[in-house]
Design an enzyme around this catalytic site. Structure first.
Site, PDB file in Angstrom:
ATOM      1  CE  LYS A 114      -4.342  -1.366   1.860  1.00 30.08           C
ATOM      2  NZ  LYS A 114      -5.268  -1.200   3.091  1.00 30.08           N
ATOM      3  CE  LYS A 198      -6.320  -7.576  -2.104  1.00 34.27           C
ATOM      4  NZ  LYS A 198      -5.840  -7.286  -0.901  1.00 34.27           N
ATOM      5  CE  LYS A 201     -13.519  -2.224   0.271  1.00 30.55           C
ATOM      6  NZ  LYS A 201     -13.458  -2.007   1.723  1.00 30.55           N
TER       7      LYS A 201
HETATM    8  P1  AMP Z   1     -11.476  -4.629   3.122  1.00 26.94           P
HETATM    9  O1  AMP Z   1     -12.292  -4.356   2.120  1.00 26.94           O
HETATM   10  O2  AMP Z   1     -10.094  -4.667   2.763  1.00 26.94           O
HETATM   11  O3  AMP Z   1     -11.826  -4.115   4.471  1.00 26.94           O
HETATM   12  O4  AMP Z   1     -11.679  -6.417   3.273  1.00 26.94           O
HETATM   13  C1  AMP Z   1     -12.713  -6.872   3.867  1.00 26.94           C
HETATM   14  C2  AMP Z   1     -12.711  -8.212   3.896  1.00 26.94           C
HETATM   15  O5  AMP Z   1     -12.639  -8.940   2.633  1.00 26.94           O
HETATM   16  C3  AMP Z   1     -11.287  -8.776   4.430  1.00 26.94           C
HETATM   17  O6  AMP Z   1     -11.613  -9.989   5.241  1.00 26.94           O
HETATM   18  C4  AMP Z   1     -10.566  -9.255   3.262  1.00 26.94           C
HETATM   19  O7  AMP Z   1      -9.669 -10.077   3.627  1.00 26.94           O
HETATM   20  C5  AMP Z   1     -11.541  -9.703   2.343  1.00 26.94           C
HETATM   21  N1  AMP Z   1     -11.159  -9.483   0.898  1.00 26.94           N
HETATM   22  C6  AMP Z   1     -10.947  -8.187   0.250  1.00 26.94           C
HETATM   23  N2  AMP Z   1     -10.309  -8.302  -1.062  1.00 26.94           N
HETATM   24  C7  AMP Z   1     -10.530  -9.683  -1.273  1.00 26.94           C
HETATM   25  C8  AMP Z   1     -10.340 -10.627  -2.450  1.00 26.94           C
HETATM   26  N3  AMP Z   1      -9.748 -10.066  -3.360  1.00 26.94           N
HETATM   27  N4  AMP Z   1     -10.612 -12.058  -2.490  1.00 26.94           N
HETATM   28  C9  AMP Z   1     -10.919 -12.748  -1.226  1.00 26.94           C
HETATM   29  N5  AMP Z   1     -11.189 -11.585   0.039  1.00 26.94           N
HETATM   30  C10 AMP Z   1     -10.905 -10.408  -0.033  1.00 26.94           C
END
Ligand code: AMP
Ligand code: TRP
Length: 333
Positions: A114, A198, A201
């Site tokens: 990041k 990956k 967002k």
């Molecule tokens: P975040 O949006 O970073 O707060 O992530 C929220 C949850 O979604 C966390 O448990 C992440 O590990 C999961 N997550 C985010 N992106 C992915 C992805 N591309 N594949 C699987 N899990 C994800």
């Protein structure tokens, strides 16, 4: 023993299929099991580790709650709250930051990704982010933490911090050492444009992800345009080697169907991508379509979403304040 489940999602907009299949779908299953006590947190303190527009942040907080509910989390069976409303999170993070070693944090790969090339310009909050995450988890004596694969290293750090605190202050078993719950097969959903990246967002291309607010037409067009290779679909698992896009799309289909990859491969063996993509789109429209509609409906009732958060605040604050009081005593404040 009842499992105490805790997880968090950042209110940074564009919640996508990776969030759903990697984390939220799992939250729903855990929440449906009467044996579990579940807490789901909208982690806005984590969100501001990178620059946020205050107006958008406020609306993304509600959208995250709406996504939890629309995905099937029952607010009567769990605690849903907003991290910044419970001040013990920030307070505990400071104490734990004095327990964690900089050498541990220096190893965190997500910070390196990041922060990018110019680490000196990253915020201090982005660096200490995993310490705040440890505070979130440890304040509630959480036993299990469902997350996607990208959070595995942060959970290991949380376990190290809990153990070091217990040893340093001779407070045997004061912090419970939590177990990660990471799905075996589909915990890392990749970009629709690049099977080695990956799904995220923050990807500039909206065609790299299926947003949970996408409508039927958007889903179909994104799957149609998703990257593939020139070969027909594989006949077995071994033939997936070096075919990241095929592997990702077959994985998404399997996860939506609650089926295993082997079975999906068998179903589509030797077929061409266009036929498979039609099936995948249909599956996505069936599963994500209703969630998308429900999110939009819930967003029309801000009062209801705010009520969910204020109920959640009452319950979370009571638990966290008690734990924080004990932390203060142990530390000698
Ligand atoms: P975040 O949006 O970073 O707060 O992530 C929220 C949850 O979604 C966390 O448990 C992440 O590990 C999961 N997550 C985010 N992106 C992915 C992805 N591309 N594949 C699987 N899990 C994800
Ligand atoms: N860091 C997590 C992510 O980006 C979100 C998070 C914050 C979290 N606190 C948590 C996840 C506590 C699980 C438990 O995905």
């Amino acid at each position: 023993m009842k499992k105490k489940i805790f997880s968090g999602v950042q209110p940074t907009g564009n919640l996508h299929l990776g969030n759903y299949l990697g984390a939220i779908k799992n939250f729903v299953e855990l929440n449906n099991d009467e044996e579990n006590k579940c807490i789901f947190c909208v982690v806005d303190l984590h969100a501001i580790t990178v620059k946020q527009n205050p107006k958008e942040l406020r609306s993304n907080i509600r959208e995250t709650v709406a996504t939890f509910l629309a995905s099937g989390i029952d607010a009567n069976k769990s605690i849903i709250f907003n991290q910044s409303t419970v001040s013990a999170h920030s307070e505990a993070a400071w104490v734990l930051g004095c327990v964690a070693r900089t050498g541990w944090l220096n190893r965190m790969t997500q910070f390196k990704e990041k922060a990018g090339k110019d680490k000196e310009k990253a915020s201090l909050g982005l660096y200490s982010y995993p310490v705040l995450m440890a505070a979130d988890i440890l304040l509630y004596d959480s036993t299990h933490v469902p997350v996607g694969n990208d959070q595995k290293q942060h959970l290991e750090l949380c376990r190290d911090i809990a153990q070091k605190f217990n040893i340093d202050f001779a407070a045997d078993n004061f912090f419970k050492v939590p177990e990660p719950l990471i799905q075996k097969d589909f915990s890392r959903i990749m970009s629709l444009k690049d099977g080695l990246k990956k799904m995220s967002k923050s990807d500039l291309s909206d065609f790299s992800r299926i947003n949970l607010t996408d409508d039927e037409d958007q889903i179909i067009s994104k799957i149609k345009k998703s990257k593939t290779d020139t070969l027909p679909l594989p006949n077995n698992f071994n033939e997936l080697e070096n075919r990241p896009e095929a592997k990702n799309l077959l994985g998404i289909y399997s996860s939506l169907k609650n089926s295993d990859l082997e079975k999906t491969i068998k179903n589509f063996a030797g077929k061409n991508f266009s036929e498979f993509k039609e099936n995948l789109s249909q599956e996505l429209v069936d599963k994500i379509g209703p969630i998308s509609l429900e999110i939009k409906k819930l967003l029309g009732d801000k009062g209801y979403l705010d009520k969910i958060l204020s109920n959640g605040f009452e319950k979370a604050n009571e638990i966290a304040t008690k734990k924080m009081k004990n932390i203060r005593e142990i530390v000698g404040f």
